[in-house]
Design a protein around this motif. Structure first.
Motif, PDB file in Angstrom:
ATOM      1  N   SER A   1      -4.824  -7.954   7.060  1.00  0.00           N
ATOM      2  CA  SER A   1      -6.234  -8.044   6.706  1.00  0.00           C
ATOM      3  C   SER A   1      -6.960  -6.752   7.073  1.00  0.00           C
ATOM      4  O   SER A   1      -6.754  -6.203   8.158  1.00  0.00           O
ATOM      5  N   PHE A   2      -7.817  -6.292   6.156  1.00  0.00           N
ATOM      6  CA  PHE A   2      -8.608  -5.081   6.355  1.00  0.00           C
ATOM      7  C   PHE A   2     -10.037  -5.331   5.899  1.00  0.00           C
ATOM      8  O   PHE A   2     -10.275  -6.135   5.003  1.00  0.00           O
ATOM      9  N   ASP A   3     -10.981  -4.593   6.467  1.00  0.00           N
ATOM     10  CA  ASP A   3     -12.347  -4.543   5.956  1.00  0.00           C
ATOM     11  C   ASP A   3     -12.470  -3.288   5.114  1.00  0.00           C
ATOM     12  O   ASP A   3     -12.016  -2.207   5.513  1.00  0.00           O
ATOM     13  N   VAL A   4     -13.073  -3.435   3.938  1.00  0.00           N
ATOM     14  CA  VAL A   4     -13.210  -2.316   3.005  1.00  0.00           C
ATOM     15  C   VAL A   4     -14.646  -2.267   2.499  1.00  0.00           C
ATOM     16  O   VAL A   4     -15.432  -3.178   2.714  1.00  0.00           O
ATOM     17  N   GLY A   5     -14.981  -1.194   1.786  1.00  0.00           N
ATOM     18  CA  GLY A   5     -16.300  -1.056   1.193  1.00  0.00           C
ATOM     19  C   GLY A   5     -16.507  -2.067   0.078  1.00  0.00           C
ATOM     20  O   GLY A   5     -15.567  -2.513  -0.568  1.00  0.00           O
ATOM     21  N   VAL A   6     -17.755  -2.421  -0.155  1.00  0.00           N
ATOM     22  CA  VAL A   6     -18.077  -3.446  -1.148  1.00  0.00           C
ATOM     23  C   VAL A   6     -17.738  -2.984  -2.559  1.00  0.00           C
ATOM     24  O   VAL A   6     -17.313  -3.776  -3.396  1.00  0.00           O
ATOM     25  N   LYS A   7     -17.858  -1.705  -2.837  1.00  0.00           N
ATOM     26  CA  LYS A   7     -17.650  -1.210  -4.194  1.00  0.00           C
ATOM     27  C   LYS A   7     -16.187  -0.914  -4.517  1.00  0.00           C
ATOM     28  O   LYS A   7     -15.868  -0.582  -5.652  1.00  0.00           O
ATOM     29  N   SER A   8     -15.299  -1.016  -3.565  1.00  0.00           N
ATOM     30  CA  SER A   8     -13.885  -0.753  -3.837  1.00  0.00           C
ATOM     31  C   SER A   8     -13.269  -1.941  -4.559  1.00  0.00           C
ATOM     32  O   SER A   8     -13.647  -3.084  -4.342  1.00  0.00           O
ATOM     33  N   ASN A   9     -12.301  -1.655  -5.432  1.00  0.00           N
ATOM     34  CA  ASN A   9     -11.646  -2.740  -6.166  1.00  0.00           C
ATOM     35  C   ASN A   9     -10.191  -2.871  -5.733  1.00  0.00           C
ATOM     36  O   ASN A   9      -9.668  -2.045  -4.985  1.00  0.00           O
ATOM     37  N   LYS A  10      -9.532  -3.913  -6.217  1.00  0.00           N
ATOM     38  CA  LYS A  10      -8.180  -4.228  -5.764  1.00  0.00           C
ATOM     39  C   LYS A  10      -7.168  -3.162  -6.164  1.00  0.00           C
ATOM     40  O   LYS A  10      -6.229  -2.877  -5.421  1.00  0.00           O
ATOM     41  N   ILE A  11      -7.333  -2.560  -7.326  1.00  0.00           N
ATOM     42  CA  ILE A  11      -6.378  -1.547  -7.794  1.00  0.00           C
ATOM     43  C   ILE A  11      -6.429  -0.308  -6.906  1.00  0.00           C
ATOM     44  O   ILE A  11      -5.392   0.228  -6.504  1.00  0.00           O
ATOM     45  N   GLU A  12      -7.633   0.146  -6.570  1.00  0.00           N
ATOM     46  CA  GLU A  12      -7.769   1.300  -5.674  1.00  0.00           C
ATOM     47  C   GLU A  12      -7.158   1.013  -4.309  1.00  0.00           C
ATOM     48  O   GLU A  12      -6.455   1.841  -3.740  1.00  0.00           O
ATOM     49  N   ILE A  13      -7.438  -0.165  -3.793  1.00  0.00           N
ATOM     50  CA  ILE A  13      -6.940  -0.535  -2.473  1.00  0.00           C
ATOM     51  C   ILE A  13      -5.420  -0.627  -2.480  1.00  0.00           C
ATOM     52  O   ILE A  13      -4.752  -0.134  -1.574  1.00  0.00           O
ATOM     53  N   LYS A  14      -4.858  -1.258  -3.515  1.00  0.00           N
ATOM     54  CA  LYS A  14      -3.407  -1.392  -3.616  1.00  0.00           C
ATOM     55  C   LYS A  14      -2.740  -0.027  -3.660  1.00  0.00           C
ATOM     56  O   LYS A  14      -1.783   0.240  -2.923  1.00  0.00           O
ATOM     57  N   ASN A  15      -3.248   0.879  -4.487  1.00  0.00           N
ATOM     58  CA  ASN A  15      -2.665   2.222  -4.587  1.00  0.00           C
ATOM     59  C   ASN A  15      -2.770   2.967  -3.263  1.00  0.00           C
ATOM     60  O   ASN A  15      -1.818   3.638  -2.841  1.00  0.00           O
ATOM     61  N   TRP A  16      -3.903   2.854  -2.587  1.00  0.00           N
ATOM     62  CA  TRP A  16      -4.081   3.564  -1.336  1.00  0.00           C
ATOM     63  C   TRP A  16      -3.144   3.032  -0.260  1.00  0.00           C
ATOM     64  O   TRP A  16      -2.527   3.798   0.474  1.00  0.00           O
ATOM     65  N   ILE A  17      -3.024   1.706  -0.151  1.00  0.00           N
ATOM     66  CA  ILE A  17      -2.151   1.094   0.861  1.00  0.00           C
ATOM     67  C   ILE A  17      -0.694   1.492   0.602  1.00  0.00           C
ATOM     68  O   ILE A  17       0.047   1.830   1.535  1.00  0.00           O
ATOM     69  N   GLU A  18      -0.263   1.445  -0.654  1.00  0.00           N
ATOM     70  CA  GLU A  18       1.121   1.795  -0.972  1.00  0.00           C
ATOM     71  C   GLU A  18       1.419   3.248  -0.663  1.00  0.00           C
ATOM     72  O   GLU A  18       2.490   3.580  -0.169  1.00  0.00           O
ATOM     73  N   GLN A  19       0.490   4.151  -0.934  1.00  0.00           N
ATOM     74  CA  GLN A  19       0.717   5.571  -0.664  1.00  0.00           C
ATOM     75  C   GLN A  19       0.634   5.886   0.827  1.00  0.00           C
ATOM     76  O   GLN A  19       1.463   6.622   1.360  1.00  0.00           O
ATOM     77  N   PHE A  20      -0.349   5.324   1.512  1.00  0.00           N
ATOM     78  CA  PHE A  20      -0.577   5.674   2.912  1.00  0.00           C
ATOM     79  C   PHE A  20       0.485   5.104   3.838  1.00  0.00           C
ATOM     80  O   PHE A  20       0.995   5.803   4.709  1.00  0.00           O
ATOM     81  N   PHE A  21       0.835   3.831   3.658  1.00  0.00           N
ATOM     82  CA  PHE A  21       1.794   3.180   4.543  1.00  0.00           C
ATOM     83  C   PHE A  21       3.215   3.181   4.003  1.00  0.00           C
ATOM     84  O   PHE A  21       4.146   2.828   4.722  1.00  0.00           O
ATOM     85  N   GLY A  22       3.421   3.532   2.728  1.00  0.00           N
ATOM     86  CA  GLY A  22       4.764   3.555   2.154  1.00  0.00           C
ATOM     87  C   GLY A  22       5.363   2.167   2.005  1.00  0.00           C
ATOM     88  O   GLY A  22       6.537   1.972   2.289  1.00  0.00           O
ATOM     89  N   VAL A  23       4.567   1.197   1.583  1.00  0.00           N
ATOM     90  CA  VAL A  23       5.018  -0.185   1.413  1.00  0.00           C
ATOM     91  C   VAL A  23       4.764  -0.622  -0.029  1.00  0.00           C
ATOM     92  O   VAL A  23       4.101   0.077  -0.785  1.00  0.00           O
ATOM     93  N   LYS A  24       5.304  -1.775  -0.407  1.00  0.00           N
ATOM     94  CA  LYS A  24       5.064  -2.359  -1.730  1.00  0.00           C
ATOM     95  C   LYS A  24       4.192  -3.591  -1.566  1.00  0.00           C
ATOM     96  O   LYS A  24       4.509  -4.493  -0.788  1.00  0.00           O
ATOM     97  N   VAL A  25       3.089  -3.642  -2.294  1.00  0.00           N
ATOM     98  CA  VAL A  25       2.137  -4.747  -2.205  1.00  0.00           C
ATOM     99  C   VAL A  25       2.492  -5.803  -3.239  1.00  0.00           C
ATOM    100  O   VAL A  25       2.678  -5.505  -4.410  1.00  0.00           O
ATOM    101  N   LYS A  26       2.579  -7.048  -2.787  1.00  0.00           N
ATOM    102  CA  LYS A  26       2.870  -8.177  -3.673  1.00  0.00           C
ATOM    103  C   LYS A  26       1.586  -8.745  -4.266  1.00  0.00           C
ATOM    104  O   LYS A  26       1.538  -9.086  -5.439  1.00  0.00           O
ATOM    105  N   GLY A  27       0.535  -8.847  -3.452  1.00  0.00           N
ATOM    106  CA  GLY A  27      -0.727  -9.396  -3.933  1.00  0.00           C
ATOM    107  C   GLY A  27      -1.873  -9.078  -2.991  1.00  0.00           C
ATOM    108  O   GLY A  27      -1.667  -8.761  -1.824  1.00  0.00           O
TER     109      GLY A  27
END
Length: 91
Positions: free
Chosen positions: A23-49
């Motif tokens: 679980s993370f807190d994010v900005g209100v204007k961020s969307n799921k696609i941006e968050i998914k791409n950022w998490i996958e690049q930064f942590f080197g993991v694969k997001v399921k949902g």
């Protein structure tokens, strides 16, 4: 990325770690696609949902002026099996 805030550690989110959910807190204007791409690049993991929700406003009053506290959105990320975020691991 400025839109990703910080990880959330509550009783519920600690229970979610067993299901490989983080679980993370994010900005209100961020969307799921941006968050998914950022998490996958930064942590080197694969997001399921990703699930997200906005927390309710809390009123704040200073003298006669009333307003609201800062708004943010909370996301719960489910990772594919075999992946984990080292920031949360207790091993």
């Amino acid at each position: 990325m400025d839109k990703i805030g910080y990880p959330v550690l509550t009783e519920k989110t600690i229970r979610l770690l067993e299901k490989n959910q983080y679980s993370f807190d994010v900005g209100v204007k961020s969307n799921k696609i941006e968050i998914k791409n950022w998490i996958e690049q930064f942590f080197g993991v694969k997001v399921k949902g990703i699930n997200s929700h906005k927390l309710p406003n809390k009123g704040k009053r200073i003298g006669t002026i009333t307003g609201y506290t800062v708004r943010y959105k909370r996301i719960i990320i489910t990772l594919k099996s075999g992946y984990s975020i080292p920031l949360f691991s207790s091993k």
